[in-house]
Write an enzyme that holds these catalytic residues in place. Structure first.
Site, PDB file in Angstrom:
ATOM      1  N   ASP A  86     -10.274 -16.624  10.016  1.00 39.50           N
ATOM      2  CA  ASP A  86      -9.050 -17.317   9.603  1.00 39.50           C
ATOM      3  C   ASP A  86      -8.457 -18.141  10.746  1.00 39.50           C
ATOM      4  O   ASP A  86      -8.019 -19.271  10.534  1.00 39.50           O
ATOM      5  CB  ASP A  86      -8.017 -16.315   9.100  1.00 39.50           C
ATOM      6  N   MET A 136     -10.469   5.488  -3.161  1.00 34.77           N
ATOM      7  CA  MET A 136     -10.851   6.901  -3.080  1.00 34.77           C
ATOM      8  C   MET A 136     -10.848   7.453  -1.656  1.00 34.77           C
ATOM      9  O   MET A 136     -11.340   8.554  -1.411  1.00 34.77           O
ATOM     10  CB  MET A 136     -12.228   7.125  -3.717  1.00 34.77           C
ATOM     11  N   CYS A 137     -10.305   6.705  -0.722  1.00 30.36           N
ATOM     12  CA  CYS A 137     -10.197   7.190   0.661  1.00 30.36           C
ATOM     13  C   CYS A 137      -8.989   8.106   0.805  1.00 30.36           C
ATOM     14  O   CYS A 137      -7.917   7.813   0.290  1.00 30.36           O
ATOM     15  CB  CYS A 137     -10.042   6.023   1.632  1.00 30.36           C
ATOM     16  N   HIS A 138      -9.193   9.194   1.523  1.00 29.30           N
ATOM     17  CA  HIS A 138      -8.079  10.096   1.829  1.00 29.30           C
ATOM     18  C   HIS A 138      -7.188   9.458   2.887  1.00 29.30           C
ATOM     19  O   HIS A 138      -7.693   8.816   3.811  1.00 29.30           O
ATOM     20  CB  HIS A 138      -8.605  11.427   2.387  1.00 29.30           C
ATOM     21  N   MET A 143     -14.810   4.958   7.188  1.00 28.72           N
ATOM     22  CA  MET A 143     -14.217   3.901   6.364  1.00 28.72           C
ATOM     23  C   MET A 143     -13.099   3.186   7.117  1.00 28.72           C
ATOM     24  O   MET A 143     -12.943   1.963   7.011  1.00 28.72           O
ATOM     25  CB  MET A 143     -13.699   4.463   5.035  1.00 28.72           C
ATOM     26  N   GLU A 144     -12.336   3.926   7.906  1.00 32.83           N
ATOM     27  CA  GLU A 144     -11.272   3.318   8.711  1.00 32.83           C
ATOM     28  C   GLU A 144     -11.869   2.408   9.779  1.00 32.83           C
ATOM     29  O   GLU A 144     -11.356   1.309  10.030  1.00 32.83           O
ATOM     30  CB  GLU A 144     -10.406   4.420   9.336  1.00 32.83           C
TER      31      GLU A 144
END
Length: 151
Positions: A117, A66-68, A102-103
């Site tokens: 990792d 749902m992120c633009h 969010m980014e």
């Protein structure tokens, strides 16, 4: 119950958005020394993790439904070596109608996962477990909305 959808931001103003996110990975002292001395078999941990974080910020709308898709103008991933681990601080900026937290969260998270990792070989105990390694405290430390002449 509402249907899943991307929120309508068409009526919002374009403003400068900035978000700063930090996170931490706890590592063994021996692993930290290997990172400092560039002795990690997979390569330069700091450079690879920074690159992964930047790429992740750009890929956020592909990972989080749902992120633009936001035209990012700046992404920086800073990695600080501390006594018991590494701190990742990601800063993202864009002139857009919605925030960029969010980014920045994605950049920090993927940088931390990349560190794990790259050093997992050195973090495992005799049973192949990770009793010491821990990713923690991923949080938004600053979110700014600056109104300027951009419209």
């Amino acid at each position: 119950m509402t249907e899943a959808k991307i929120v309508d931001i068409s009526s919002k103003d374009i403003v400068l958005r900035e978000a700063v996110v930090e996170g931490y990975i706890k590592l063994r002292k021996e692993t930290i020394e290997k990172i400092k001395n560039k002795e990690v078999e997979k390569g330069d941990v700091i450079t690879v993790a920074k690159t992964a974080g930047i790429l992740a910020a750009k890929k956020t709308p592909e990972l989080i439904p749902m992120c633009h898709p936001i035209p990012l103008e700046f992404v920086d991933v800073e990695i600080k070596i501390e006594e018991e681990g590494l701190r990742v601080i990601s800063t993202v900026k864009a002139h857009y109608k919605t925030g960029v937290e969010m980014e920045a969260l994605t950049a920090t998270s993927v940088a931390l996962l990349t560190i794990w990792d790259m050093v997992k070989k050195y973090e495992k105990d005799e049973n192949g477990q990770y009793p010491y390694t821990e990713i923690k405290s991923i949080r938004v430390i600053n979110k700014i909305k600056t109104y300027d002449d951009m419209k």
